[in-house]
Motif scaffolding. Structure first.
Motif, mmCIF file in Angstrom:
data_model
loop_
_atom_site.group_PDB
_atom_site.id
_atom_site.type_symbol
_atom_site.label_atom_id
_atom_site.label_comp_id
_atom_site.label_asym_id
_atom_site.label_seq_id
_atom_site.Cartn_x
_atom_site.Cartn_y
_atom_site.Cartn_z
ATOM 1 N N ASP A 1 1.870 22.277 -6.117
ATOM 2 C CA ASP A 1 1.862 21.165 -7.068
ATOM 3 C C ASP A 1 0.435 20.689 -7.273
ATOM 4 O OD1 ASP A 1 1.155 18.858 -5.252
ATOM 5 O OD2 ASP A 1 2.995 19.507 -4.249
ATOM 6 N N THR A 2 0.255 19.851 -8.250
ATOM 7 C CA THR A 2 -1.058 19.254 -8.517
ATOM 8 C C THR A 2 -1.012 17.765 -8.202
ATOM 9 O OG1 THR A 2 -0.429 18.969 -10.847
ATOM 10 C CG2 THR A 2 -1.650 20.961 -10.274
ATOM 11 N N GLY A 3 -0.315 17.411 -7.132
ATOM 12 C CA GLY A 3 -0.116 16.017 -6.762
ATOM 13 C C GLY A 3 -1.246 15.442 -5.939
ATOM 14 N N LYS A 4 -0.900 14.439 -5.144
ATOM 15 C CA LYS A 4 -1.909 13.669 -4.414
ATOM 16 C C LYS A 4 -2.424 14.362 -3.160
ATOM 17 C CE LYS A 4 1.968 11.034 -2.509
ATOM 18 N NZ LYS A 4 2.588 9.703 -2.442
ATOM 19 N N GLY A 5 -1.741 15.427 -2.703
ATOM 20 C CA GLY A 5 -2.219 16.160 -1.539
ATOM 21 C C GLY A 5 -1.787 15.545 -0.220
ATOM 22 N N ILE A 6 -1.988 16.314 0.860
ATOM 23 C CA ILE A 6 -1.616 15.886 2.211
ATOM 24 C C ILE A 6 -2.853 15.972 3.098
ATOM 25 C CG2 ILE A 6 -0.145 16.367 4.211
ATOM 26 C CD1 ILE A 6 1.790 17.785 2.312
ATOM 27 N N PRO A 7 -3.208 14.893 3.815
ATOM 28 C CA PRO A 7 -4.352 14.965 4.748
ATOM 29 C C PRO A 7 -4.131 16.078 5.777
ATOM 30 C CG PRO A 7 -3.635 12.693 4.442
ATOM 31 C CD PRO A 7 -2.607 13.552 3.776
ATOM 32 N N LYS A 8 -5.193 16.774 6.143
ATOM 33 C CA LYS A 8 -5.060 17.921 7.048
ATOM 34 C C LYS A 8 -4.448 17.544 8.381
ATOM 35 C CE LYS A 8 -7.427 22.130 8.386
ATOM 36 N NZ LYS A 8 -8.667 22.940 8.249
ATOM 37 N N GLY A 9 -4.687 16.317 8.828
ATOM 38 C CA GLY A 9 -4.113 15.875 10.090
ATOM 39 C C GLY A 9 -2.606 15.730 10.060
#
Length: 383
Positions: free
Chosen positions: A320-328
């Motif tokens: 998706d082109t959404g808000k993303g997930i922090p790597k942690g």
């Protein structure tokens, strides 16, 4: 207080207790080692005095006490040499398979390097010479030196076993919750679904067939959802199925129920891609990923679905082109109860991992994610 917080509290308490026990054991053992080492040094100083008295004695000297001191040493390794390193006597030396000369030379070198040597000076006819009493640590002192490390290893092993037992208990408890929740959901859905099916048959004679057809699709959908929940808790049957066909059907379903501002990009091979799967449960996983992608984009963006057949597995990617997930949080998103939504229980991805990993011997993970640019989930299934 949540179960997860309670588990972390117990785990932390176990680790703290283990550290305290280990530190106390180390402190006490070091004190005992130091005391014993000082006691053995005092014994060797007395031994050296006795040896000096024995060599300096004449025919009128009573040597009974001196001999008692010398022969009374049963534990401390001792080597007595003259100033030319000629061995005069030795006690409590373990030769093993080595020859006497090389073994004594090795022990003598170790004793001197440790600083365990006492010189005994003699003055005969204006000529000074000395003997050297070299000694090592007794077997008891050696064991006492190693003991705290053995004890710490046992404590660490105990803590690890305790944490493993807690994790196993926690996982078992979670599995029971999943199974109970799923079975109860399937049971609760059963009655209204049966009623809706009956109403659909009744409406066929009175209303537009196209409307009834759409109602039947939704009823069938409910029936499939109930069937999915009923399969949780027992090992579902898998059989070779065309993943491309399954993926396309899920995409078609989610596209019809997504905002028109969501664009779909599909990279699905036109030929069958077979893998042993449970169609209903795997479809649920893919549908969940697609719905999460739509939610992450908040009504605007591009949802990409791809399928690749590699050497020994099939790979499905949902981007998706959404808000993303922090790597942690890449791993914690699969934990039960984890959610960034205002509504929901945070069970979707947890169930997805259970279905993929436990029921299909596959993997599901966050392949990549960047804040403000989107996320890609990847599923790998053996084929």
């Amino acid at each position: 207080m949540s179960k997860g917080w309670e588990f972390k509290k117990v785990r932390t308490l176990l680790i703290v207790i283990a550290v305290i026990i280990a530190l106390l054991s180390l402190i006490i053992s070091q004190k005992l080692t130091r005391d014993l080492s000082e006691e053995e040094l005092a014994k060797m100083e007395l031994f050296a005095q006795a040896y000096h008295s024995f060599n300096a004695a004449d025919e009128n000297t009573d040597l009974s006490l001196v001999l008692a001191v010398i022969s009374g040493n049963k534990t401390i390794p001792v080597i007595v040499v003259d100033q030319d390193d000629n061995v005069m006597s030795y006690q409590n030396i373990d030769f093993g398979k080595s020859d006497t000369v090389s073994c004594i030379a090795r022990h003598l070198d170790q004793m001197r390097q440790a600083g365990n040597a006492i010189k005994i000076w003699y003055d005969d006819d204006d000529h000074e010479h000395y003997n050297e009493v070299c000694f090592g640590e007794s077997l008891l002192l050696n064991r006492l030196t190693v003991y705290p490390y053995i004890q710490m290893s046992v404590v660490v092993l105990f803590v690890l076993l305790a944490i493993f037992a807690l994790l196993s208990f926690k996982k078992t408890e979670q599995n029971m919750v999943w199974v109970g929740l799923s079975k109860e959901t399937a049971h609760q859905l059963g009655t209204p679904i049966s009623s809706l099916m009956a109403w659909t048959e009744l409406f066929k004679d009175k209303y537009d067939d196209s409307l009834i057809e759409e109602m039947e699709k939704d009823v069938d959908r409910l029936q499939m959802v109930a069937d999915r929940f009923s399969k949780i808790g027992s090992m579902p049957e898998t059989q070779p199925y065309d993943i491309a066909l399954l993926l396309q059907s899920v995409v078609d379903y989610t596209r019809r129920r997504s905002p028109q501002t969501i664009m779909y990009e599909c990279n699905i091979p036109p030929v069958p891609v077979l893998a042993p799967v449970n169609q209903a449960l795997l479809g649920w996983v893919i549908e969940n990923l697609c719905k999460n992608a739509v939610d992450a984009m908040e009504g605007h963006g591009i949802l990409s679905v791809g399928l690749v057949q590699e050497k020994n597995h099939v790979a499905i990617e949902v981007s998706d082109t959404g808000k993303g997930i922090p790597k942690g949080q890449w791993k914690s998103v699969f934990d039960p109860g984890f959610t960034t939504k205002k509504r929901g229980w945070g069970l979707g991805l947890s169930l997805a991992r259970r279905i993929v990993c436990e029921y299909h011997d596959g993997r599901i993970f966050v392949l990549r994610s960047e804040a403000g640019k989107g996320t890609t989930f990847r599923i790998e299934l053996p084929c």
